[in-house]
Design a protein around this motif. Structure first.
Motif, PDB file in Angstrom:
ATOM      1  N   CYS A   1       0.746  -1.125  -0.069  1.00 17.96           N
ATOM      2  CA  CYS A   1      -0.028  -0.026   0.079  1.00 17.96           C
ATOM      3  C   CYS A   1       0.959   1.374  -0.148  1.00 17.96           C
ATOM      4  O   CYS A   1       1.486   1.619   0.866  1.00 17.96           O
TER       5      CYS A   1
ATOM      6  N   ARG B   1      -1.136   6.875   1.148  1.00 20.61           N
ATOM      7  CA  ARG B   1      -1.549   7.132   2.585  1.00 20.61           C
ATOM      8  C   ARG B   1      -2.734   8.177   2.592  1.00 20.61           C
ATOM      9  O   ARG B   1      -2.933   8.958   1.794  1.00 20.61           O
TER      10      ARG B   1
ATOM     11  N   GLU C   1      -2.986  12.042   1.406  1.00 19.69           N
ATOM     12  CA  GLU C   1      -2.113  12.259   0.239  1.00 19.69           C
ATOM     13  C   GLU C   1      -2.736  12.655  -0.899  1.00 19.69           C
ATOM     14  O   GLU C   1      -3.578  12.256  -1.284  1.00 19.69           O
TER      15      GLU C   1
END
Length: 107
Positions: A57, A60, A63
């Motif tokens: 991943c 975030r 973001e």
């Protein structure tokens, strides 16, 4: 073989990553909802472009993103699909769910 999960062009230059619907290490089906991003006035689901396992991943929550940016990485599922037929189904029917191995103690 790793496949990048890319942010498609959503027609907005203001895209924010919101959340993951699956965690790293989880299996994905083709087209399954993987993540969610926000654009002004809308929430947009990002779907798996391939079947496999989400191995990383990258994006975030919160973001700022741009079109084509890597959100995550999916390892392709190259295993053959399960075979149909009575072999596996008959075996499951002979052992009630939650009682696997119960008959072995009596042997």
């Amino acid at each position: 073989m790793p496949t990048p999960l890319l942010l498609p062009d959503l027609g907005s230059d203001r895209v924010t990553f919101s959340l993951w619907h699956v965690a790293a290490g989880e299996s994905l089906r083709l087209g399954e909802r993987v993540a969610e991003v926000l654009i002004p006035g809308a929430v947009v689901d990002i779907s798996a472009p391939v079947a496999g396992v989400l191995t990383e991943c990258v994006a975030r929550p919160g973001e700022a993103l741009t079109a084509g940016q890597v959100l995550g990485v999916i390892e392709l599922d190259l295993s053959p699909p399960p075979r149909g037929g009575g072999g596996g189904a008959a075996k499951e029917k002979s052992t009630p769910r939650g009682q696997a191995g119960a008959g072995r103690e009596a042997e």
